[in-house]
Design an enzyme around this catalytic site. Structure first.
Site, PDB file in Angstrom:
ATOM      1  N   LYS A 151       0.835  -1.208   0.000  1.00  0.00           N
ATOM      2  CA  LYS A 151       0.000   0.000   0.000  1.00  0.00           C
ATOM      3  C   LYS A 151       0.869   1.258   0.000  1.00  0.00           C
ATOM      4  O   LYS A 151       0.644   2.186  -0.780  1.00  0.00           O
ATOM      5  CB  LYS A 151      -0.907  -0.030   1.241  1.00  0.00           C
ATOM      6  CG  LYS A 151      -1.849   1.123   1.357  1.00  0.00           C
ATOM      7  CD  LYS A 151      -1.912   1.645   2.774  1.00  0.00           C
ATOM      8  CE  LYS A 151      -0.642   2.329   3.156  1.00  0.00           C
ATOM      9  NZ  LYS A 151      -0.734   3.534   3.951  1.00  0.00           N
ATOM     10  N   ASP A 181     -11.906   2.327   3.722  1.00  0.00           N
ATOM     11  CA  ASP A 181     -12.205   0.889   3.660  1.00  0.00           C
ATOM     12  C   ASP A 181     -13.710   0.649   3.463  1.00  0.00           C
ATOM     13  O   ASP A 181     -14.124  -0.440   3.069  1.00  0.00           O
ATOM     14  CB  ASP A 181     -11.815   0.219   4.990  1.00  0.00           C
ATOM     15  CG  ASP A 181     -10.506  -0.559   4.919  1.00  0.00           C
ATOM     16  OD1 ASP A 181     -10.142  -1.016   3.819  1.00  0.00           O
ATOM     17  OD2 ASP A 181      -9.875  -0.725   5.976  1.00  0.00           O
ATOM     18  N   GLN A 236      -5.753  -1.852   9.792  1.00  0.00           N
ATOM     19  CA  GLN A 236      -5.561  -3.185   9.236  1.00  0.00           C
ATOM     20  C   GLN A 236      -6.181  -4.248  10.145  1.00  0.00           C
ATOM     21  O   GLN A 236      -5.981  -4.249  11.357  1.00  0.00           O
ATOM     22  CB  GLN A 236      -4.044  -3.426   9.064  1.00  0.00           C
ATOM     23  CG  GLN A 236      -3.660  -4.770   8.479  1.00  0.00           C
ATOM     24  CD  GLN A 236      -3.992  -4.911   6.996  1.00  0.00           C
ATOM     25  OE1 GLN A 236      -4.308  -3.950   6.313  1.00  0.00           O
ATOM     26  NE2 GLN A 236      -3.946  -6.118   6.511  1.00  0.00           N
TER      27      GLN A 236
HETATM   28  N1  LIG Z   1      -8.675  -2.841   7.046  1.00  0.00           N
HETATM   29  C1  LIG Z   1      -8.358  -3.780   6.145  1.00  0.00           C
HETATM   30  N2  LIG Z   1      -8.602  -3.554   4.840  1.00  0.00           N
HETATM   31  C2  LIG Z   1      -8.294  -4.512   3.896  1.00  0.00           C
HETATM   32  O1  LIG Z   1      -8.545  -4.312   2.684  1.00  0.00           O
HETATM   33  C3  LIG Z   1      -7.669  -5.736   4.330  1.00  0.00           C
HETATM   34  C4  LIG Z   1      -7.447  -5.898   5.700  1.00  0.00           C
HETATM   35  N3  LIG Z   1      -7.808  -4.923   6.589  1.00  0.00           N
HETATM   36  N4  LIG Z   1      -6.891  -7.044   6.164  1.00  0.00           N
HETATM   37  C5  LIG Z   1      -6.442  -8.108   5.284  1.00  0.00           C
HETATM   38  C6  LIG Z   1      -7.145  -8.115   3.952  1.00  0.00           C
HETATM   39  C7  LIG Z   1      -6.323  -8.788   2.871  1.00  0.00           C
HETATM   40  N5  LIG Z   1      -6.064  -7.783   1.878  1.00  0.00           N
HETATM   41  C8  LIG Z   1      -5.221  -7.955   0.774  1.00  0.00           C
HETATM   42  C9  LIG Z   1      -4.883  -6.930  -0.064  1.00  0.00           C
HETATM   43  C10 LIG Z   1      -3.979  -7.084  -1.113  1.00  0.00           C
HETATM   44  C11 LIG Z   1      -3.400  -8.311  -1.368  1.00  0.00           C
HETATM   45  C12 LIG Z   1      -2.411  -8.469  -2.479  1.00  0.00           C
HETATM   46  O2  LIG Z   1      -1.919  -7.506  -3.030  1.00  0.00           O
HETATM   47  N6  LIG Z   1      -2.074  -9.702  -2.874  1.00  0.00           N
HETATM   48  C13 LIG Z   1      -1.085 -10.019  -3.899  1.00  0.00           C
HETATM   49  C14 LIG Z   1       0.025 -10.898  -3.358  1.00  0.00           C
HETATM   50  C15 LIG Z   1       0.557 -10.516  -1.997  1.00  0.00           C
HETATM   51  C16 LIG Z   1       1.509 -11.543  -1.385  1.00  0.00           C
HETATM   52  O3  LIG Z   1       2.523 -11.893  -2.028  1.00  0.00           O
HETATM   53  O4  LIG Z   1       1.234 -12.014  -0.245  1.00  0.00           O
HETATM   54  C17 LIG Z   1      -1.765 -10.766  -5.065  1.00  0.00           C
HETATM   55  O5  LIG Z   1      -2.806 -11.399  -4.823  1.00  0.00           O
HETATM   56  O6  LIG Z   1      -1.227 -10.761  -6.156  1.00  0.00           O
HETATM   57  C18 LIG Z   1      -3.758  -9.365  -0.563  1.00  0.00           C
HETATM   58  C19 LIG Z   1      -4.661  -9.194   0.485  1.00  0.00           C
HETATM   59  C20 LIG Z   1      -6.643  -6.612   2.283  1.00  0.00           C
HETATM   60  N7  LIG Z   1      -7.270  -6.735   3.457  1.00  0.00           N
END
Ligand SMILES: Nc1nc(=O)c2c([nH]1)NC[C@@H]1CN(c3ccc(C(=O)N[C@@H](CCC(=O)O)C(=O)O)cc3)C=[N+]21
Ligand SMILES: NC(=O)C1=CN([C@@H]2O[C@H](COP(=O)(O)OP(=O)(O)OC[C@H]3O[C@@H](n4cnc5c(N)ncnc54)[C@H](OP(=O)(O)O)[C@@H]3O)[C@@H](O)[C@H]2O)C=CC1
Length: 294
Positions: free
Chosen positions: A52, A119, A96
């Site tokens: 982020k 969010d 988060q």
């Molecule tokens: N307040 C809050 N808001 C959220 O939006 C929130 C949260 N808490 N807690 C956890 C979850 C999970 N989440 C992700 C976001 C981006 C990837 C992401 O970029 N993933 C990459 C890979 C990342 C890696 O290598 O681990 C992909 O899928 O290509 C994953 C998971 C947002 N969340």
């Protein structure tokens, strides 16, 4: 079969945002400022918050990362939220999730100023979303809608089966897919761990949105020919032969399901990067709203 390339689309969205931010700078206007509070040092949460911050830099936003120890009390966190609520320089922030057990998540979500809740988790914003009013739409469902739209996926009259009813993904997704307009106008079934005959329900789906967090839960024999498959799941699997000591996997048996699907999102590179792009989009929206108020 066509891949819904979240990595590519998220980069396009970030480029579009960067152009708008550059215009703001040229005019001498304040640029959007996103903050994130991370309590504790969970590995996956650190990765997400880290990307982020990098994405904020890429589009020209200001960003602030607030790190607090895992022993933080509820009151300490609520005080920090109040500080960010009052700080006029910050347009939007996220806390988060998940939070350590000594902290009541519901109290925390209620404490965030709805005008800065990028969010979209505050009940005021969630309620507005359910009532088709303009608001911040939670980033993951918002990213999925954007992918469906950019790839022209037909959702009207289709049967959408959402697996998982979390407040951050499954529940809002089920509401959004059933709304009037496009991408929406779907007939939605929301399933969870108490759903009976889930295999039979999934076999009737034109669109499957899987958000449960069980690797390879969705198998080729469970889906209809030409179904649209959205894989939200992200699970880290320990593996010493990988550079990082783990690899990440979705809820879908991609190798086999992709042969039968019409559209499918990969993991990584699907819904995850879209989530980050839409968080930035919500922050830009927050800045625009704050500007028109002044
Ligand atoms: N307040 C809050 N808001 C959220 O939006 C929130 C949260 N808490 N807690 C956890 C979850 C999970 N989440 C992700 C976001 C981006 C990837 C992401 O970029 N993933 C990459 C890979 C990342 C890696 O290598 O681990 C992909 O899928 O290509 C994953 C998971 C947002 N969340
Ligand atoms: N790509 C991204 O941007 C994001 C990815 N994620 C990932 O998505 C996955 C889901 O996370 P999240 O939305 O927070 O959900 P939760 O982990 O909070 O909840 C999981 C949901 O799945 C349901 N479930 C669990 N097992 C089954 C089963 N066998 N059959 C049917 N339903 C089941 C649970 O049912 P019940 O309610 O009955 O317990 C619950 O509703 C995780 O892998 C997470 O890492 C999450 C957010 C963003």
């Amino acid at each position: 079969m066509e891949i819904l390339d979240g990595k590519k689309v998220s980069n396009e969205i970030k480029d579009e945002i960067a152009i708008q931010v550059a215009k703001m700078r040229e005019k001498g206007e304040k640029v959007p400022h996103l903050a994130a509070i991370l309590v504790g040092s969970d590995g996956a949460s650190l990765t997400y918050v880290g990307s982020k911050v990098r994405s904020c830099e890429k589009v020209g936003f200001e960003s602030t990362l607030v790190r607090m120890p895992s022993t933080t009390s509820e009151l300490e966190l609520l005080n920090k939220i109040e500080e960010l609520n009052k700080n006029e320089d910050i347009d939007g922030f996220i806390v988060q999730l998940p939070l350590p057990p000594q902290i009541d998540t519901q109290k925390v979500l209620l404490a965030v100023d709805p005008d800065k809740d990028v969010d979209g988790f505050h009940p005021m914003n969630f309620g507005k979303m359910a009532l088709d009013m303009s608001t911040f739409i939670p980033a993951t469902p918002f990213g999925i809608l954007e992918l469906l739209e950019r790839y022209n996926v037909d959702t009207k009259g289709k049967h959408t089966v959402v697996i998982g009813r979390s407040h951050i993904v499954g529940r809002p997704m089920s509401i959004l897919m059933g709304r009037k307009g496009w991408p929406g106008n779907s007939t939605v079934t929301l399933t969870h761990s108490h759903t009976k005959n889930i295999t039979q329900i999934i076999s009737q789906a034109d669109i499957v949105i899987s958000a449960l967090g069980v690797p390879k839960f969705l198998k080729a024999e469970m889906i209809k020919d030409d179904a649209v498959i959205i894989d939200v799941g992200i699970t880290r699997v320990a593996d010493d032969s990988c550079e990082k000591g783990y690899y990440i996997t979705g809820d879908v048996d991609f190798e086999n399901v992709s042969k039968k699907a019409s559209f499918i999102t990969p993991v990584p590179g699907g819904v995850g990067p879209m989530t980050i792009a839409m968080l930035l989009k919500n922050t830009l929206l927050a800045r625009e709203r704050h500007r028109s108020r002044k």
